[in-house]
Design a protein around this motif. Structure first.
Motif, PDB file in Angstrom:
ATOM      1  N   UNK A  77      -3.307  -6.538  -9.577  1.00  0.00           N
ATOM      2  CA  UNK A  77      -4.334  -5.568  -9.208  1.00  0.00           C
ATOM      3  C   UNK A  77      -3.695  -4.290  -8.680  1.00  0.00           C
ATOM      4  N   UNK A  78      -4.345  -3.178  -8.976  1.00  0.00           N
ATOM      5  CA  UNK A  78      -3.936  -1.873  -8.460  1.00  0.00           C
ATOM      6  C   UNK A  78      -5.225  -1.099  -8.231  1.00  0.00           C
ATOM      7  N   UNK A  79      -5.590  -0.890  -6.965  1.00  0.00           N
ATOM      8  CA  UNK A  79      -6.857  -0.243  -6.632  1.00  0.00           C
ATOM      9  C   UNK A  79      -6.665   0.772  -5.510  1.00  0.00           C
ATOM     10  N   UNK A  80      -7.526   1.777  -5.494  1.00  0.00           N
ATOM     11  CA  UNK A  80      -7.563   2.692  -4.362  1.00  0.00           C
ATOM     12  C   UNK A  80      -8.389   2.016  -3.287  1.00  0.00           C
ATOM     13  N   UNK A  81      -7.827   1.919  -2.083  1.00  0.00           N
ATOM     14  CA  UNK A  81      -8.505   1.171  -1.028  1.00  0.00           C
ATOM     15  C   UNK A  81      -7.939   1.563   0.326  1.00  0.00           C
ATOM     16  N   UNK A 135       0.857  -1.191   0.000  1.00  0.00           N
ATOM     17  CA  UNK A 135       0.000   0.000   0.000  1.00  0.00           C
ATOM     18  C   UNK A 135       0.887   1.234   0.000  1.00  0.00           C
ATOM     19  N   UNK A 136       0.522   2.218  -0.830  1.00  0.00           N
ATOM     20  CA  UNK A 136       1.298   3.440  -0.965  1.00  0.00           C
ATOM     21  C   UNK A 136       0.371   4.638  -0.920  1.00  0.00           C
ATOM     22  N   UNK A 137       0.763   5.661  -0.199  1.00  0.00           N
ATOM     23  CA  UNK A 137       0.046   6.938  -0.222  1.00  0.00           C
ATOM     24  C   UNK A 137       0.666   7.786  -1.313  1.00  0.00           C
ATOM     25  N   UNK A 138      -0.174   8.336  -2.198  1.00  0.00           N
ATOM     26  CA  UNK A 138       0.333   9.166  -3.283  1.00  0.00           C
ATOM     27  C   UNK A 138      -0.762  10.111  -3.766  1.00  0.00           C
ATOM     28  N   UNK A 141      -4.701  13.097  -1.654  1.00  0.00           N
ATOM     29  CA  UNK A 141      -3.759  12.005  -1.380  1.00  0.00           C
ATOM     30  C   UNK A 141      -4.590  10.742  -1.151  1.00  0.00           C
ATOM     31  N   UNK A 142      -4.253   9.677  -1.891  1.00  0.00           N
ATOM     32  CA  UNK A 142      -5.022   8.431  -1.819  1.00  0.00           C
ATOM     33  C   UNK A 142      -4.105   7.273  -1.432  1.00  0.00           C
ATOM     34  N   UNK A 143      -4.719   6.175  -1.053  1.00  0.00           N
ATOM     35  CA  UNK A 143      -3.977   4.960  -0.706  1.00  0.00           C
ATOM     36  C   UNK A 143      -4.197   3.941  -1.818  1.00  0.00           C
ATOM     37  N   UNK A 144      -3.121   3.585  -2.492  1.00  0.00           N
ATOM     38  CA  UNK A 144      -3.202   2.628  -3.587  1.00  0.00           C
ATOM     39  C   UNK A 144      -2.651   1.283  -3.103  1.00  0.00           C
ATOM     40  N   UNK A 145      -3.480   0.256  -3.218  1.00  0.00           N
ATOM     41  CA  UNK A 145      -3.072  -1.100  -2.853  1.00  0.00           C
ATOM     42  C   UNK A 145      -2.706  -1.834  -4.132  1.00  0.00           C
ATOM     43  N   UNK A 146      -1.493  -2.392  -4.145  1.00  0.00           N
ATOM     44  CA  UNK A 146      -0.985  -3.068  -5.336  1.00  0.00           C
ATOM     45  C   UNK A 146      -0.689  -4.523  -5.024  1.00  0.00           C
ATOM     46  N   UNK A 147      -1.178  -5.393  -5.887  1.00  0.00           N
ATOM     47  CA  UNK A 147      -0.817  -6.805  -5.889  1.00  0.00           C
ATOM     48  C   UNK A 147      -0.042  -6.976  -7.189  1.00  0.00           C
ATOM     49  N   UNK A 173      -3.610  12.146  -8.826  1.00  0.00           N
ATOM     50  CA  UNK A 173      -3.190  12.175 -10.235  1.00  0.00           C
ATOM     51  C   UNK A 173      -2.160  11.079 -10.537  1.00  0.00           C
ATOM     52  N   UNK A 174      -1.244  10.831  -9.598  1.00  0.00           N
ATOM     53  CA  UNK A 174      -0.239   9.778  -9.803  1.00  0.00           C
ATOM     54  C   UNK A 174      -0.889   8.397  -9.799  1.00  0.00           C
ATOM     55  N   UNK A 175      -1.862   8.202  -8.931  1.00  0.00           N
ATOM     56  CA  UNK A 175      -2.567   6.920  -8.870  1.00  0.00           C
ATOM     57  C   UNK A 175      -3.321   6.676 -10.173  1.00  0.00           C
ATOM     58  N   UNK A 176      -3.959   7.717 -10.691  1.00  0.00           N
ATOM     59  CA  UNK A 176      -4.654   7.605 -11.991  1.00  0.00           C
ATOM     60  C   UNK A 176      -3.666   7.233 -13.088  1.00  0.00           C
ATOM     61  N   UNK A 177      -2.542   7.925 -13.109  1.00  0.00           N
ATOM     62  CA  UNK A 177      -1.513   7.682 -14.116  1.00  0.00           C
ATOM     63  C   UNK A 177      -0.962   6.252 -14.013  1.00  0.00           C
ATOM     64  N   UNK A 178      -0.903   5.718 -12.795  1.00  0.00           N
ATOM     65  CA  UNK A 178      -0.405   4.357 -12.573  1.00  0.00           C
ATOM     66  C   UNK A 178      -1.447   3.306 -12.958  1.00  0.00           C
ATOM     67  N   UNK A 179      -2.671   3.762 -13.260  1.00  0.00           N
ATOM     68  CA  UNK A 179      -3.715   2.831 -13.689  1.00  0.00           C
ATOM     69  C   UNK A 179      -4.522   2.225 -12.562  1.00  0.00           C
ATOM     70  N   UNK A 180      -4.535   2.864 -11.419  1.00  0.00           N
ATOM     71  CA  UNK A 180      -5.299   2.335 -10.287  1.00  0.00           C
ATOM     72  C   UNK A 180      -6.786   2.331 -10.602  1.00  0.00           C
ATOM     73  N   UNK A 181      -7.452   1.238 -10.217  1.00  0.00           N
ATOM     74  CA  UNK A 181      -8.890   1.141 -10.398  1.00  0.00           C
ATOM     75  C   UNK A 181      -9.572   2.053  -9.386  1.00  0.00           C
ATOM     76  N   UNK A 182     -10.523   2.833  -9.882  1.00  0.00           N
ATOM     77  CA  UNK A 182     -11.272   3.752  -9.034  1.00  0.00           C
ATOM     78  C   UNK A 182     -12.743   3.552  -9.315  1.00  0.00           C
ATOM     79  N   UNK A 183     -13.559   3.716  -8.295  1.00  0.00           N
ATOM     80  CA  UNK A 183     -14.997   3.571  -8.479  1.00  0.00           C
ATOM     81  C   UNK A 183     -15.559   4.826  -9.106  1.00  0.00           C
ATOM     82  N   UNK A 184     -16.309   4.654 -10.193  1.00  0.00           N
ATOM     83  CA  UNK A 184     -16.898   5.784 -10.901  1.00  0.00           C
ATOM     84  C   UNK A 184     -17.813   6.563  -9.963  1.00  0.00           C
TER      85      UNK A 184
END
Length: 176
Positions: free
Chosen positions: A111-115, A77-80, A101-107, A83-94
């Motif tokens: 998977x890459x999601x904001x969570x 999990x990373x705080x960023x 600043x968001x928390x992106x969880x990466x597997x 805009x960086x999370x979007x650029x990294x392709x993180x899944x976000x709920x419409x």
């Protein structure tokens, strides 16, 4: 904090991320989360999809999820900035509102999601994921219920006991 319950919540929550990735792989990018509930080694995952999922596809989804579990994929999990999370392709709920600043969880590679939820540090800690039901929630929304970890093991043991009892009553081997 009850450490056992917390570990069971982590297993189920991380499994929702694997399930989301598998649904997108087999059903398409339209299969996005519409809601979820996570409990100790149990999850319910609602997603957009217009029709029921056949048994063969459900088994393929479950197999893909368990393949990722067996691979023991690292989870981080990373705080960023958003805009960086979007650029990294993180899944976000419409329609969801996110802070700057968001928390992106990466597997890794899966998977890459904001969570903001609690997760395992490796998918291998999930143990096992068993889909127990797939149903309609409303028009265009489906639900998958699944069990993980110790609850999945308990479910298998219960089914094996019932099978052994039925075989004994019928006086036939379990395989018959």
């Amino acid at each position: 904090v009850d450490a056992g319950r917390r570990a069971a919540l982590r297993r189920a929550h991380a499994a929702t991320h694997l399930l989301q990735a598998a649904l997108q792989h087999f059903l398409g990018s339209h299969a996005v989360q519409q809601g979820s509930k996570v409990d100790a080694d149990m999850l319910r995952f609602d997603f957009s999809h217009p029709s029921s999922i056949d048994q063969e596809t459900l088994l393929a989804i479950e197999s893909m999820v368990n393949d990722r579990v067996l691979e023991a994929v690292p989870v981080s999990a990373t705080l960023l900035p958003l805009a960086e999370a979007r650029h990294a392709g993180a899944m976000m709920l419409f329609g969801e509102k996110y802070p700057d600043i968001v928390r992106m969880v990466t597997m890794d590679g899966v998977s890459r999601e904001l969570c903001g939820g609690t997760h395992v540090s490796s998918t291998g800690q999930i143990g096992l994921v068993r889909i127990v039901a797939e149903e309609s929630v409303s028009a265009g929304t489906r639900r998958i219920s699944a069990v993980t970890g110790l609850r999945a093991l308990d479910r298998i043991r219960h089914a094996e006991r019932a099978l052994a009892e039925a075989a004994s009553t019928l006086k036939v081997p379990v395989s018959d």
